[in-house]
Design a protein around this motif. Structure first.
Motif, mmCIF file in Angstrom:
data_model
loop_
_atom_site.group_PDB
_atom_site.id
_atom_site.type_symbol
_atom_site.label_atom_id
_atom_site.label_comp_id
_atom_site.label_asym_id
_atom_site.label_seq_id
_atom_site.Cartn_x
_atom_site.Cartn_y
_atom_site.Cartn_z
ATOM 1 N N ARG A 693 52.330 -44.117 -32.912
ATOM 2 C CA ARG A 693 52.018 -42.755 -32.441
ATOM 3 C C ARG A 693 52.631 -41.703 -33.360
ATOM 4 N NH1 ARG A 693 53.255 -45.025 -27.177
ATOM 5 N NH2 ARG A 693 51.292 -45.539 -26.174
ATOM 6 N N GLY A 694 53.892 -41.925 -33.736
ATOM 7 C CA GLY A 694 54.526 -40.971 -34.644
ATOM 8 C C GLY A 694 53.778 -40.872 -35.956
ATOM 9 N N VAL A 697 50.640 -38.836 -35.388
ATOM 10 C CA VAL A 697 50.946 -37.398 -35.308
ATOM 11 C C VAL A 697 51.236 -36.839 -36.696
ATOM 12 C CG1 VAL A 697 52.723 -35.790 -34.502
ATOM 13 C CG2 VAL A 697 51.625 -37.354 -32.883
ATOM 14 N N GLN A 698 51.915 -37.622 -37.525
ATOM 15 C CA GLN A 698 52.171 -37.159 -38.893
ATOM 16 C C GLN A 698 50.846 -37.024 -39.663
ATOM 17 O OE1 GLN A 698 55.496 -39.320 -40.353
ATOM 18 N NE2 GLN A 698 55.995 -37.798 -41.894
ATOM 19 N N LEU A 704 45.658 -31.152 -40.009
ATOM 20 C CA LEU A 704 45.369 -29.896 -39.303
ATOM 21 C C LEU A 704 46.212 -28.717 -39.778
ATOM 22 C CD1 LEU A 704 45.066 -31.018 -35.568
ATOM 23 C CD2 LEU A 704 43.249 -30.077 -37.010
ATOM 24 N N PRO A 727 53.286 -30.605 -36.706
ATOM 25 C CA PRO A 727 52.714 -30.837 -35.373
ATOM 26 C C PRO A 727 53.785 -30.819 -34.289
ATOM 27 C CG PRO A 727 52.863 -32.897 -36.614
ATOM 28 C CD PRO A 727 53.242 -31.810 -37.560
ATOM 29 N N MET A 728 53.486 -30.139 -33.202
ATOM 30 C CA MET A 728 54.430 -30.017 -32.083
ATOM 31 C C MET A 728 53.805 -30.621 -30.815
ATOM 32 S SD MET A 728 56.933 -28.502 -33.707
ATOM 33 C CE MET A 728 58.111 -27.690 -32.636
ATOM 34 N N ALA A 729 54.623 -30.735 -29.777
ATOM 35 C CA ALA A 729 54.214 -31.473 -28.577
ATOM 36 C C ALA A 729 52.970 -30.884 -27.911
ATOM 37 C CB ALA A 729 55.368 -31.515 -27.580
ATOM 38 N N ALA A 730 52.870 -29.554 -27.897
ATOM 39 C CA ALA A 730 51.800 -28.936 -27.114
ATOM 40 C C ALA A 730 50.418 -29.263 -27.652
ATOM 41 C CB ALA A 730 51.996 -27.420 -27.064
ATOM 42 N N GLU A 731 50.293 -29.424 -28.948
ATOM 43 C CA GLU A 731 48.977 -29.627 -29.547
ATOM 44 C C GLU A 731 48.617 -31.094 -29.709
ATOM 45 O OE1 GLU A 731 51.211 -27.423 -30.850
ATOM 46 O OE2 GLU A 731 50.182 -25.752 -29.886
ATOM 47 N N MET A 732 49.598 -31.972 -29.593
ATOM 48 C CA MET A 732 49.309 -33.375 -29.895
ATOM 49 C C MET A 732 48.736 -34.076 -28.661
ATOM 50 S SD MET A 732 49.658 -34.003 -33.055
ATOM 51 C CE MET A 732 48.980 -32.388 -33.410
ATOM 52 N N PRO A 733 47.816 -34.996 -28.907
ATOM 53 C CA PRO A 733 47.086 -35.625 -27.807
ATOM 54 C C PRO A 733 47.841 -36.822 -27.229
ATOM 55 C CG PRO A 733 46.311 -36.516 -29.871
ATOM 56 C CD PRO A 733 47.361 -35.482 -30.225
ATOM 57 N N GLU A 734 47.320 -37.320 -26.121
ATOM 58 C CA GLU A 734 47.746 -38.626 -25.635
ATOM 59 C C GLU A 734 47.130 -39.668 -26.579
ATOM 60 O OE1 GLU A 734 49.790 -39.125 -22.893
ATOM 61 O OE2 GLU A 734 49.987 -36.946 -22.727
ATOM 62 N N ILE A 735 47.947 -40.632 -26.955
ATOM 63 C CA ILE A 735 47.533 -41.604 -27.968
ATOM 64 C C ILE A 735 47.631 -43.011 -27.386
ATOM 65 C CG2 ILE A 735 48.040 -42.564 -30.247
ATOM 66 C CD1 ILE A 735 49.327 -39.772 -30.889
ATOM 67 N N CYS B 139 59.482 -38.127 -35.693
ATOM 68 C CA CYS B 139 59.366 -39.595 -35.633
ATOM 69 C C CYS B 139 58.424 -40.079 -34.534
ATOM 70 C CB CYS B 139 60.733 -40.224 -35.394
ATOM 71 S SG CYS B 139 61.970 -39.834 -36.624
ATOM 72 N N THR B 140 58.653 -39.627 -33.322
ATOM 73 C CA THR B 140 57.818 -40.112 -32.230
ATOM 74 C C THR B 140 56.500 -39.348 -32.282
ATOM 75 O OG1 THR B 140 58.380 -38.453 -30.563
ATOM 76 C CG2 THR B 140 59.917 -40.281 -30.832
ATOM 77 N N TYR B 142 55.701 -37.724 -29.741
ATOM 78 C CA TYR B 142 56.057 -36.889 -28.586
ATOM 79 C C TYR B 142 55.746 -37.585 -27.255
ATOM 80 C CZ TYR B 142 56.575 -32.980 -31.855
ATOM 81 O OH TYR B 142 56.955 -32.165 -32.896
ATOM 82 N N GLN B 143 54.847 -38.563 -27.292
ATOM 83 C CA GLN B 143 54.366 -39.128 -26.037
ATOM 84 C C GLN B 143 55.488 -39.817 -25.267
ATOM 85 O OE1 GLN B 143 50.448 -40.597 -26.431
ATOM 86 N NE2 GLN B 143 50.648 -42.097 -24.800
#
Lengths: 798, 161, 294
Positions: A693-694, A697-698, A704, A727-735, B139-140, B142-143
């Motif tokens: 997941r990390g 997101v990277q 983006l 990328p920050m928490a608010a914009e990142m999806p469930e993966i 790293c994570t 966020y999930q």
């Protein structure tokens, strides 16, 4: 081979087999200290008489250094000393970053501080050492350095053109490296093809933005002639060699200690001039010197990556069969190839990896690597993979569209068959065993494609534009010496582990691979607990100290689990054999009839407990007199591992991305993302999943938001975290993450790397999703990052 | 003029008196003057959230607070928050869910998450993501962090029933 | 290249306005007022500003507090964004401000940053300057010479420039209370949650029972050197029944109101385009249900 009993393989639940830690989601023992603020990062280390360094960095992309006047700086309270390039050259040799197997590669000698010329904005020029970082910065502000600006070569497209500014005249031109791979008859295949589709792709310059900046303390002790370096690094042994070599010391005089590392992603596996300067200054001063890069320095001096322009063509027949890829890659790497891994590897990887998941006959790919006056680029997480994947998968989608074929069907027809291995790709890569079709099948079990397509059609009718994109990928892991060693770099592809049992029955493992937060120490503990037969809580792990661990390569190219893990498993098994030999003698039993379960020696057939490891420890360590004289009692075992059959253990996977594009504003919202990956044996799903997941997101961040933006004078415009967007928490999806497991047969453990899969596939999947959303409107984007402006341009809105 | 200012404040429940350089921000004060190295300087310009601490009960960016301005203030860092046990369940959830990898963001992330527990006990996943959107984790994905916070909220709600 | 540690500075704590005037007299133009510090201290880290002395005004009680009286809401300059967001008087009398707060940065910043600081810094992409102009606020300025009042639209004079004179601070903001006819909205396009907007719009107007627009104030941010009151677009709306055609007219009129600069996010034409989109999105909220369905 591969006959480790796992709960699955012997039909037991994990609870039924407490001794088996392979494949279990064991929580990482390191995490409590991290979430309680009790970790030890390099900046947390304070040494007696320590001083702090700050650097004056070049304000120009290219300039002659006319003069340095330190008079006023030396008057600043707290300032101890000012160092120029000439000062450091007295104790420190320059380096040249080339690899012999990259034929024709060239680069210029680089000093810790340049002697006469600045070649990128942000290059360290003069160092000030003071009793605090703030005072050192005051000292820098008081320096008078006169520069004579020179024309800067900023645009990689003109770097080889007549009239280009040749950055190092002694090299003759700005060409660092060029390589073309050819297979089959590309021109004939394209001439005869049913359809040929082409596009130009751009991948924006990125940087790693480790939250902990690069950090180092160098401590030269004149009394014993040793240099102890506390460093946030991925490769302590490599750095030991570098410091020794550049400072004209013996390797044995240098010790590199690396405690907790606040993120690395490839950023902390390179030789940085400011860090070598710190070691050189400590060598001169005979006292500890600390340097922690601030965020400006990170943006202007951490390696950048992924600055590529790729022209690609794909040829297909009427049935959608891929006939060939024809690709031309150009990349600008800054003014120096970065030591010792070099900056030609990323382009070389693009050549190795394009078209990778597919079975096709004709391939041509050229990479051209050129110099420019920007921050040097080098290996950053998933080196070359996200570029090759985006290009390949972008072209496959365009071809599918051109012949009116569903993109999933297009892939089904062309992915290398799961029974085709061993398989050599047109680029010459050897695959031991991959699972593209099983992974695609698994992905389609996870992604509700029918529901998504229905939702997409319904939303389009409302003027809402959503898209689904997929991207298959391969990933290079478990590298052999073919990556660096054969080119002459002293970078170990082998790794070692020492496992010992102490008198209380606890086990200590010391490993040459390192912990960067990915969970290396946790999986080493699991593997050793599994191999010896002790509860995982009885295993302590030592990494990150060249004086205390077996020699090894550290963490890079996804090798921690596959290489370091196998060394740990082999040494654990050797220790277990030794323990059972001793136990057999004590119990007057055949060692083969015994086993070790949760720290107890048991009868293999009945499971009856016979003797505890702590009791064996007590007898061996304190009452060895009671044992037969010739009984071997080596409760310390060391094994090393290196891959031998294949240059790399390739992994594979496939991702899907579901997005909504606000076609009025150009904003992209990633709604959901899926990844199936095959990293061979999964040692700890909890760790692998979040690392994937990390990585995703990277990858999404890079596609983006993230971009190192320069003006045409070579000034870096994105020097704060308000400008370089992560990328920050608010914009990142469930993966959602799924696995297919195809263990490598090169090792007992069967593990391959998992750290880069997410980053490799995410940008391509996202690009295809955006283009799926835009398709009815006739827009297409191929240049990352996919900003609102780029999408509005693609739609013809602006 | 690089003046020094005398301040007396409470840090993690202990009274502390120091003479600080006027230019020193709260994080350097905590790390360099008090040896509280749990708070991290990630960007020093108020964007990354690694330096999140409590001042007078509310979370702030430690790098955007002047230590000299804190005479009489009450400061809580990750060390103090841990000692009180206020978020032991949250920290356990971080461990269970592997919501920390390199850990450099973790103290700030836990401070920000603790703010959700106090002020938004009914927060949805989306609201958790929004509340943590000023804390950068490389790293994570966020999930796992969102999972850990959500799990803690749920457990507390169930315990309160 | 810039440096990160703050430059050497002095620090003075003022606990009353008198203290403040005394300190200002002692240090003159080299002093800078420190309120929440969320912008000022970041600019110190970039060494973009170089004050010799910071005068901490956060303990001056006279600059605190929120009160409503006689149809006017008075918000003390030291009111933190978080307080603004949860204050019942603000919610009742100036709901636009409460709506704006979640758009400002992140919780830890909102706990510290103040409305006075935000207005005094006058970032062209900030939400609160646009809001106070849209609300027709009056900025109350104080100095050793006494108090004066400036209409919000006259307060912002250029890029990071305001009507503040040397030695003067913002004491409070005064706003006319919202009525039943008041319609306000704030919308923006930002790359990520909490980022400064690429373009934003704070819109206020009155609608009578027939749906006729009065006193429209469309104030854009992130598209100019400060908050931009779109006069032509307002004129296109005033006195008209609010419907799609009226919104279209306002969008057309923006061409004359806006002259955005290019920035890292895109060219001027993108900002113009986004301003039109935001106009639709903000005003669309005020349409009667029958129009929205249309």
């Amino acid at each position: 081979m591969n006959d480790i009993p796992t709960p699955d393989s012997i039909g037991l639940s994990r609870e039924d087999l407490p001794n088996s830690y392979i494949g279990r989601s064991v929580p990482r023992p390191n995490v409590p200290k991290l979430v309680q603020g009790r970790a030890t990062y390099t900046d947390d280390v304070v040494l007696p008489r320590m001083v702090h360094a700050a650097f004056l960095r070049s304000p120009h992309a290219h300039a002659r250094i006319v003069s340095v006047d330190a008079t006023a700086a030396m008057q600043v309270p707290g300032v101890v000393r000012v160092f120029t390039g000439q000062d450091l050259a007295k104790v420190c040799d320059p380096w040249v970053a080339v690899l012999a197997h990259l034929k024709g590669m060239k680069s210029a000698p680089q000093h810790p501080l340049p002697l006469d010329r600045a070649t990128w904005q942000g290059e360290p020029i003069v160092a000030v050492v003071a009793d605090s970082r703030a005072a050192a910065e005051d000292g820098v502000a008081a320096l008078r350095v006169e520069f004579d600006p020179l024309p800067a070569q900023v645009d990689m497209e003109t770097a080889l053109a007549p009239g280009a500014t040749v950055i190092h005249t002694e090299l003759g031109d700005n060409l660092v490296f060029q390589r073309t791979a050819v297979q089959g008859d590309v021109d004939a295949a394209f001439a005869a093809a049913h359809k040929v589709v082409e596009a130009t792709f751009v991948t924006g310059r990125h940087t790693g933005v480790t939250l902990e900046p690069r950090s180092i303390i160098a401590d030269y002790n004149r009394a014993d002639g040793t240099l102890t370096v506390h460093q946030s690094t991925q490769a302590p042994h490599m750095m030991q060699n570098v410091f020794a070599k550049q400072l004209r010391m013996e390797e044995s005089q240098v010790r590199v200690i690396c405690k907790d590392v606040g993120g690395s992603f490839g950023i902390k596996v390179h030789v940085y001039p400011d860090e070598v300067a710190v070691a050189a200054m400590s060598r001169i001063l005979g006292r500890p010197v600390k340097f922690v890069a601030d965020r400006f320095e990170a943006f202007a001096s951490d390696i950048h990556a992924r600055d590529h322009r790729i022209k690609g063509r794909i040829a297909v027949d009427a049935d959608g069969k891929i006939l060939g890829f024809d690709i031309d890659d150009l990349t600008g790497i800054g003014p120096y190839s970065v030591y010792p891994r070099t900056s030609a590897i990323e382009g070389n990887q693009v050549v190795n990896l394009c078209g990778g998941p597919y079975d096709f006959a004709n391939y041509r790919c050229t990479t051209t690597v050129v110099l420019q006056n920007k921050v040097p680029t080098c290996q950053y997480r998933a080196v070359g993979h996200p570029i090759a994947t985006a290009v390949t998968e972008g072209l496959v989608d365009l071809a599918a569209q051109a012949i009116g074929m569903d993109p999933i069907e297009m892939r089904r027809r062309n992915l290398v068959r799961d029974d085709a291995y061993p398989f050599t790709s047109p680029a010459g890569m050897k695959f031991e065993g991959l699972s593209h079709h099983a992974s695609l099948k698994k992905l389609l079990e996870m992604v509700p494609v029918e529901r998504i397509r229905a939702d997409q059609a319904e939303a389009r009718a409302r003027g809402v534009h959503r898209g689904l994109g997929i991207a298959a990928f391969i990933e290079l892991t478990n590298p052999s010496p073919f990556m660096y060693g054969i080119g002459g770099a002293r970078i170990s592809a082998q790794d070692g582990a020492t496992v010992r049992m102490d008198p209380d029955g606890s086990v200590v493992v010391a490993s040459g691979v390192t912990e960067q937060g990915q969970g290396t120490e946790a999986i080493l503990a699991q593997i050793v607990a599994h191999g010896v037969g002790v509860p995982v809580g009885k295993v302590r792990v030592i990494t990150g100290d060249t004086q205390a661990t077996p020699y090894g390569g550290g963490t890079w190219a996804c090798r921690g689990a596959g290489i370091g893990g196998e060394a740990a498993l082999q040494s654990a098994i050797a220790l277990k054999e030794q323990l059972l030999t001793v136990a057999g003698t004590m119990l007057q039993a055949n060692p083969a009839s015994l086993d070790i379960v949760l720290g107890e020696v048991v009868d293999k057939a009945t499971g009856a407990q016979r003797i505890s490891l702590s009791e064996i420890g007590r007898i061996v360590y304190f009452r060895g007199d009671t044992l037969p004289k010739d009984l071997p009692r080596e409760f310390v075992q060391t094994r090393h591992f290196i891959t031998k059959e294949y240059p790399f253990a390739f992994t594979n996977g496939i991702q899907a991305c579901w997005v909504e594009v606000d076609v009025a504003t150009g904003m992209v919202k990633v709604l959901e993302h899926w990844c199936v990956e095959d990293c061979g044996r999964v040692i700890n799903p909890l760790l692998v999943d979040e690392q994937v997941r990390g990585g995703i997101v990277q990858g999404l961040g890079g596609a983006l938001y993230e971009h190192c933006v320069y003006d045409d004078q070579g000034n870096l415009l994105t020097t704060t975290m308000a400008d370089y967007l992560v990328p920050m928490a608010a914009e990142m999806p469930e993966i959602h993450v799924g696995h297919v497991e195809t263990p490598t047969r090169e090792s007992l453990l069967g593990a391959k790397g998992a750290g880069e899969a997410g980053t490799a596939g995410a940008p391509g999947a996202l690009m295809n999703a955006i283009n799926d959303a835009l398709r009815p409107l006739g827009g297409i984007v191929t240049a990352q990052p996919f900003t609102p402006a780029s999408i509005l341009r693609a739609l013809g809105t602006i | 003029m690089s003046a020094r200012v005398d301040i007396t404040l409470t840090v993690n429940g202990e009274r502390v008196t120091r003479s600080v350089e006027a230019r020193r921000h709260l994080i350097d004060f905590l790390r360099l003057d008090l040896g509280l190295t749990g708070s991290h300087a990630g960007c020093e310009h108020g964007v990354c959230g690694a330096c999140t601490v409590r001042v007078d009960g509310e979370i702030v960016r430690g790098c955007l607070v002047l230590a000299a301005s804190l005479d009489g203030a009450e400061v809580t860092t990750i060390e103090g928050l841990t000692d009180t046990g206020e978020v032991a369940d949250l920290q356990d959830a971080f461990v269970a869910r592997n919501a920390a990898q390199c850990g450099f963001c973790s103290p700030g992330m836990v401070m920000a998450a603790a703010d959700i527990l106090r002020h938004h006990p009914g927060a949805s996943r989306e609201e958790i993501r929004e509340h943590l959107s000023g804390n950068y984790c490389r790293c994570t994905g966020y999930q796992a962090i969102v999972d850990a916070v959500e799990q803690t909220l749920k457990s507390r709600q169930e315990a309160a029933r | 290249m810039v440096r990160m540690k703050w430059p050497a500075i002095g620090y003075v704590r003022a606990t009353s306005l008198e203290d403040l005037w005394t300190a200002q007299a002692a240090h003159g133009g080299s002093a800078q007022v420190l309120a929440g510090g969320q912008t000022l201290l970041a600019t110190l880290a970039f060494r973009l500003s170089d004050p010799k002395v910071l005068i901490d005004i956060t303990r001056i009680a006279a600059l605190r507090g929120i009160g409503a009286q006689g149809g006017v809401l008075r918000i003390g300059a030291l009111t933190r964004h978080a307080e603004l967001g949860r204050d019942p008087l603000v919610r009742q009398h100036a709901p636009l401000l409460a709506e704006a707060v979640p758009l400002i940065a992140h919780p830890a910043i909102r706990n510290r940053g103040t409305i006075g600081g935000s207005l005094a810094y006058a970032d062209p992409a900030a939400e609160l300057p646009a809001c106070v102009v849209a609300l027709g606020a009056t900025i109350v300025l104080a100095s050793a010479r006494g108090e004066r009042r400036v209409a919000a639209e006259d307060f912002f004079t250029g890029l990071l420039q305001t009507a503040l004179e040397p030695g003067e601070i913002i004491a409070a903001v005064e706003l006319p209370s919202a009525t039943a006819a008041t319609r306000c909205a704030i919308v923006e396009v930002a790359r990520r949650s909490g980022d400064y907007a690429m373009a934003g719009l704070a819109a206020c107007l009155s609608l009578d029972a027939a749906g006729t627009v009065a006193a429209p104030r469309l104030v854009f941010f992130g598209v100019g050197s400060g908050p931009v009151l779109a006069a032509k677009a307002g004129a296109a709306l005033a006195g008209r029944v609010l419907d799609h055609a009226a919104i279209g007219a306002a969008q057309m009129a923006l061409a004359e109101d806006l002259d955005p600069p290019a920035d890292m996010h895109g060219p001027p034409e993108m900002k113009r385009h986004l301003a039109r989109v935001l106009t639709q999105r903000a005003l669309g909220r005020f349409l009667p249900a029958s129009e929205i369905a249309a």
